[in-house]
Write a protein that holds these residues in place. Structure first.
Motif, short mmCIF file in Angstrom:
data_model
loop_
_atom_site.label_atom_id
_atom_site.label_comp_id
_atom_site.label_asym_id
_atom_site.label_seq_id
_atom_site.Cartn_x
_atom_site.Cartn_y
_atom_site.Cartn_z
N GLY A 83 -2.01 105.60 62.80
CA GLY A 83 -1.45 105.82 64.12
C GLY A 83 -0.07 105.22 64.33
N ASN A 84 0.54 104.70 63.28
CA ASN A 84 1.89 104.13 63.38
C ASN A 84 2.93 105.25 63.28
N THR A 85 3.91 105.24 64.18
CA THR A 85 4.96 106.25 64.14
C THR A 85 5.80 106.08 62.88
N GLN A 86 6.00 107.17 62.16
CA GLN A 86 6.81 107.16 60.94
C GLN A 86 8.16 107.81 61.16
N THR A 87 8.17 109.02 61.76
CA THR A 87 9.43 109.72 62.00
C THR A 87 9.35 110.48 63.32
N THR A 88 10.53 110.82 63.84
CA THR A 88 10.64 111.73 64.98
C THR A 88 11.66 112.80 64.61
N LYS A 89 11.45 113.98 65.14
CA LYS A 89 12.33 115.09 64.82
C LYS A 89 12.74 115.78 66.12
N SER A 90 14.06 116.03 66.27
CA SER A 90 14.57 116.69 67.46
C SER A 90 15.82 117.49 67.09
N LYS A 91 16.31 118.26 68.04
CA LYS A 91 17.52 119.07 67.83
C LYS A 91 18.76 118.27 68.25
N ASP A 92 19.87 118.48 67.55
CA ASP A 92 21.12 117.86 67.96
C ASP A 92 21.95 118.87 68.76
N TYR A 93 23.15 118.49 69.13
CA TYR A 93 24.01 119.33 69.96
C TYR A 93 24.37 120.65 69.28
N ALA A 94 24.37 120.68 67.95
CA ALA A 94 24.74 121.88 67.20
C ALA A 94 23.54 122.77 66.89
N GLY A 95 22.34 122.36 67.30
CA GLY A 95 21.14 123.15 67.03
C GLY A 95 20.46 122.82 65.73
N ASN A 96 20.97 121.83 65.00
CA ASN A 96 20.34 121.39 63.76
C ASN A 96 19.15 120.49 64.09
N THR A 97 18.19 120.46 63.21
CA THR A 97 17.06 119.56 63.38
C THR A 97 17.38 118.25 62.69
N VAL A 98 17.21 117.16 63.41
CA VAL A 98 17.52 115.83 62.88
C VAL A 98 16.23 115.02 62.81
N GLU A 99 15.94 114.48 61.65
CA GLU A 99 14.75 113.65 61.46
C GLU A 99 15.17 112.19 61.36
N LYS A 100 14.54 111.35 62.18
CA LYS A 100 14.86 109.93 62.22
C LYS A 100 13.64 109.10 61.89
N ASP A 101 13.87 107.90 61.36
CA ASP A 101 12.76 106.99 61.08
C ASP A 101 12.31 106.31 62.37
N GLN A 102 11.32 105.43 62.26
CA GLN A 102 10.76 104.78 63.44
C GLN A 102 11.75 103.88 64.16
N TYR A 108 17.17 112.75 57.60
CA TYR A 108 17.51 114.09 57.11
C TYR A 108 18.03 114.95 58.25
N THR A 109 18.85 115.93 57.89
CA THR A 109 19.30 116.95 58.81
C THR A 109 18.99 118.30 58.19
N TYR A 110 18.44 119.21 59.00
CA TYR A 110 18.09 120.55 58.54
C TYR A 110 18.95 121.55 59.30
N SER A 111 19.68 122.38 58.56
CA SER A 111 20.54 123.38 59.19
C SER A 111 20.39 124.71 58.45
N LYS A 112 20.82 125.77 59.10
CA LYS A 112 20.76 127.11 58.50
C LYS A 112 22.05 127.39 57.75
N ASP A 113 21.94 128.08 56.60
CA ASP A 113 23.12 128.52 55.89
C ASP A 113 23.42 129.97 56.27
N TYR A 114 24.43 130.55 55.67
CA TYR A 114 24.85 131.92 56.01
C TYR A 114 23.78 132.96 55.69
N SER A 115 22.84 132.64 54.79
CA SER A 115 21.78 133.58 54.42
C SER A 115 20.53 133.43 55.28
#
Length: 145
Positions: A83-102, A108-115
């Motif tokens: 039950g301990n929080t490990q990570t949180t994930k949310s969107k940034d201003y550019a629409g990328n998903t940003v994963e943060k630790d506790q 990590y940052t997740y973004s879309k490429d041209y494909s």
């Protein structure tokens, strides 16, 4: 629902850091669960929803690896088996998903490429790999070589 499963697969990869040099394939089984397999077809983990709507990742023996749910602000929160929080994930201003630790540090940052593929980057912007759909519709993580 597709976005939720897609998001959850990212979290599995971060938990299984030993597999970063392997190709990981995510597919659905006959029960609708998400199954993560290594490049040899061995099951790494299985994700299913519990009675409260949380996504629960279990290893191939049925032991809980982690649970994922949304908090009041819409962030995806990952907790370990205790039950301990490990990570949180949310969107940034550019629409990328940003994963943060506790502690709030970017992992990590997740973004879309041209494909339309999803690119996974570390906190410094270095590309770690890419998530692509294969011919069967499965999501496959290809680590950067």
């Amino acid at each position: 629902m597709k976005k939720l499963i897609f998001t959850m697969t990212f979290l599995l990869v971060t938990t299984l850091s030993f597999c970063q040099n392997q190709k990981i394939t995510y597919s659905k089984d006959y029960s609708g669960n998400t199954v993560a397999k290594d490049q040899y077809g061995n099951v790494i983990a299985i994700a299913s929803t519990d009675y409260s709507g949380k996504l629960v990742w279990k290893d191939k023996y049925g032991n809980v690896i982690k649970t994922e749910s949304e908090d009041y602000s819409g962030r995806t929160v990952t907790k370990d088996q205790y039950g301990n929080t490990q990570t949180t994930k949310s969107k940034d201003y550019a629409g990328n998903t940003v994963e943060k630790d506790q502690y709030g540090n970017v992992l990590y940052t997740y973004s879309k490429d041209y494909s339309g593929n999803t690119v996974k980057k570390d906190k410094y912007g270095n590309v770690l790999g890419t998530y692509k759909e294969d011919y069967s519709g499965n999501l496959v993580f290809y680590p950067k070589q």
